[in-house]
Enzyme design. Structure first.
Site, PDB file in Angstrom:
ATOM      1  N   LEU A   1      10.889 -20.559  -4.335  1.00  0.00           N
ATOM      2  CA  LEU A   1       9.858 -19.684  -3.757  1.00  0.00           C
ATOM      3  C   LEU A   1       8.586 -19.797  -4.586  1.00  0.00           C
ATOM      4  CD1 LEU A   1       9.101 -17.192  -1.844  1.00  0.00           C
ATOM      5  CD2 LEU A   1       9.734 -15.767  -3.806  1.00  0.00           C
TER       6      LEU A   1
ATOM      7  N   HIS B   1       3.043   3.178  -9.041  1.00  0.00           N
ATOM      8  CA  HIS B   1       2.859   1.747  -9.327  1.00  0.00           C
ATOM      9  C   HIS B   1       4.088   1.168 -10.046  1.00  0.00           C
ATOM     10  CE1 HIS B   1      -1.121   2.063  -7.812  1.00  0.00           C
ATOM     11  NE2 HIS B   1      -1.645   2.686  -8.850  1.00  0.00           N
TER      12      HIS B   1
ATOM     13  N   ASP C   1       0.836  -1.204   0.000  1.00  0.00           N
ATOM     14  CA  ASP C   1       0.000   0.000   0.000  1.00  0.00           C
ATOM     15  C   ASP C   1       0.872   1.256   0.000  1.00  0.00           C
ATOM     16  OD1 ASP C   1      -2.273   1.490   0.009  1.00  0.00           O
ATOM     17  OD2 ASP C   1      -2.788   1.131   2.113  1.00  0.00           O
TER      18      ASP C   1
HETATM   19  C1  FPP Z   1      -1.904   0.189  -3.322  1.00  0.00           C
HETATM   20  O1  FPP Z   1      -1.429   1.507  -3.343  1.00  0.00           O
HETATM   21  C2  FPP Z   1      -1.315  -0.517  -4.434  1.00  0.00           C
HETATM   22  C3  FPP Z   1      -2.038  -1.067  -5.444  1.00  0.00           C
HETATM   23  C4  FPP Z   1      -3.505  -1.033  -5.518  1.00  0.00           C
HETATM   24  C5  FPP Z   1      -1.355  -1.711  -6.571  1.00  0.00           C
HETATM   25  C6  FPP Z   1      -0.212  -2.588  -6.216  1.00  0.00           C
HETATM   26  C7  FPP Z   1       0.548  -2.813  -7.435  1.00  0.00           C
HETATM   27  C8  FPP Z   1       1.884  -2.823  -7.566  1.00  0.00           C
HETATM   28  C9  FPP Z   1       2.815  -2.730  -6.445  1.00  0.00           C
HETATM   29  C10 FPP Z   1       2.512  -2.922  -8.904  1.00  0.00           C
HETATM   30  C11 FPP Z   1       2.066  -4.044  -9.742  1.00  0.00           C
HETATM   31  C12 FPP Z   1       2.419  -5.373  -9.170  1.00  0.00           C
HETATM   32  C13 FPP Z   1       2.610  -6.479  -9.903  1.00  0.00           C
HETATM   33  C14 FPP Z   1       2.804  -7.770  -9.241  1.00  0.00           C
HETATM   34  C15 FPP Z   1       2.625  -6.438 -11.357  1.00  0.00           C
HETATM   35  P1  FPP Z   1      -2.456   2.703  -3.614  1.00  0.00           P
HETATM   36  O2  FPP Z   1      -2.404   3.008  -5.050  1.00  0.00           O
HETATM   37  O3  FPP Z   1      -3.798   2.350  -3.077  1.00  0.00           O
HETATM   38  O4  FPP Z   1      -1.762   3.813  -2.770  1.00  0.00           O
HETATM   39  P2  FPP Z   1      -2.475   5.021  -1.988  1.00  0.00           P
HETATM   40  O5  FPP Z   1      -3.302   4.402  -0.892  1.00  0.00           O
HETATM   41  O6  FPP Z   1      -1.305   5.776  -1.459  1.00  0.00           O
HETATM   42  O7  FPP Z   1      -3.283   5.772  -2.993  1.00  0.00           O
END
Ligand code: FPP
Length: 239
Positions: A128, A34, A17
C-alpha cells in the site's frame, strides 16, 4: 480482488473530519479527538491492506490548519511524529510505503527529516502506498506546479493535462476513484482539487475517530454500485 466487491478502487482519498466534534460531544479536549483519530488512521491503513487497496491518501493537515490555536497545531505535529517514528517499524512490516504530499520544509524542528527518513525506509514496500497530505493545499500544489513549469522553461504549446499532472505532488500516483469524507460535511476543502475531477464521493455522517473497517467496506460497496460515465453516456444506455 476480494469477491465481496463488484469494483475495487485502486486509490482512495480520505478527508478525515470530525475529530473536534467527537471530542466536544464527550466533554474532552479537541486534542483527544485527534489522538483517537490517529488510531482510526491506523485502522484504516490495516483495512486498506486487507482489502488490497493500492493507494491511500489522507488529508491530515492543510495549509489552512496553521491558523488553529498554537497548542492544537503543536499537538497535531506530535501525532505526525508518533506515526512516522513510533509506527514506522510496524508500517514497514505491513508493506506500507510512506509518501508525503504538501510542503515539508515548513514543519517544526527536525520533523521534516523524520518524515523523509520514513519515506526512505519504506521506499521498496509494495502492499500500500500511503500518501500523507501534511501542510498540503490543492491551490498551493497548483501554484507550485506552475512555478516549476516556468522554471523548467515549458512552452505554452506543450502544456496539456498529462504534463500538469506530472508536476503535481501526486505525479506518480493515479487519480483517486473514490473520495470519502466523514462527519457529513459536503465540500472539498482545498484537497486534491485537480486529481478528484472524476472521483466518486462517499460522504458518511460518522465522525472520523469512529470510522471503522466496516465503514470503509460500505464506502467501497457504494462505489461499486456507481455508474462512472466520465461525461459520456453509461455503457448500458449506449447499447
Ligand atoms: C479534522 O477534524 C481533522 C484534522 C484537521 C486533523 C486530522 C488529523 C488526524 C486524524 C490525526 C493525525 C493524523 C496523522 C496521519 C498523524 P476537525 O478537527 O476539523 O473536526 P471538527 O470539524 O469536528 O472540529
Amino acid at each position: 480482488m476480494s469477491e465481496e466487491f463488484k469494483k475495487l478502487p485502486t486509490h482512495i482519498a480520505v478527508i478525515m473530519d470530525g475529530n473536534g466534534r467527537w471530542a466536544t460531544a464527550r466533554g474532552l479536549p479537541r486534542a483527544e479527538g485527534h489522538r483517537v483519530g490517529t488510531e482510526a488512521v491506523r485502522r484504516l491503513i490495516k483495512a486498506c491492506v486487507d482489502f488490497q487497496i493500492k493507494y491511500l491518501t489522507i488529508y491530515a493537515f492543510s495549509t489552512e490548519n496553521w491558523a488553529r490555536p498554537k497548542e492544537e497545531v503543536n499537538g497535531l505535529m506530535l501525532l505526525l511524529e508518533s506515526v512516522v517514528v513510533n509506527e514506522l517499524e510496524s508500517l514497514d512490516k505491513e508493506g506500507v510505503r510512506i509518501q508525503h504530499i504538501g510542503r515539508l520544509e515548513a514543519l517544526p524542528g527536525n520533523l521534516a527529516d523524520k518524515v523523509r527518513h520514513a519515506i526512505e525506509v519504506t521506499h521498496n514496500n509494495e502492499k500500500l502506498v500511503l500518501n500523507i497530505a501534511w501542510n498540503y493545499g490543492g491551490r498551493d500544489e497548483l501554484v507550485c506546479a506552475i512555478k516549476h513549469m516556468i522554471q523548467d522553461g515549458v512552452k505554452a504549446d506543450d502544456v496539456n493535462e498529462q504534463l500538469v499532472s506530472s508536476y503535481l505532488f501526486t505525479s506518480d500516483t493515479p487519480d483517486p476513484e473514490l473520495l470519502i469524507r466523514t462527519s457529513g460535511e459536503q465540500r472539498l476543502s482545498n484537497f486534491l482539487i485537480w486529481q478528484t475531477a472524476y472521483s466518486e464521493w462517499v460522504i458518511t455522517p460518522v465522525l472520523w475517530p469512529d470510522f471503522s473497517k466496516e465503514d470503509l467496506r460500505q464506502a467501497i460497496i457504494e462505489y461499486g454500485n456507481r455508474d462512472r460515465r466520465f461525461g459520456k453516456v453509461s455503457s448500458s444506455a449506449s447499447k
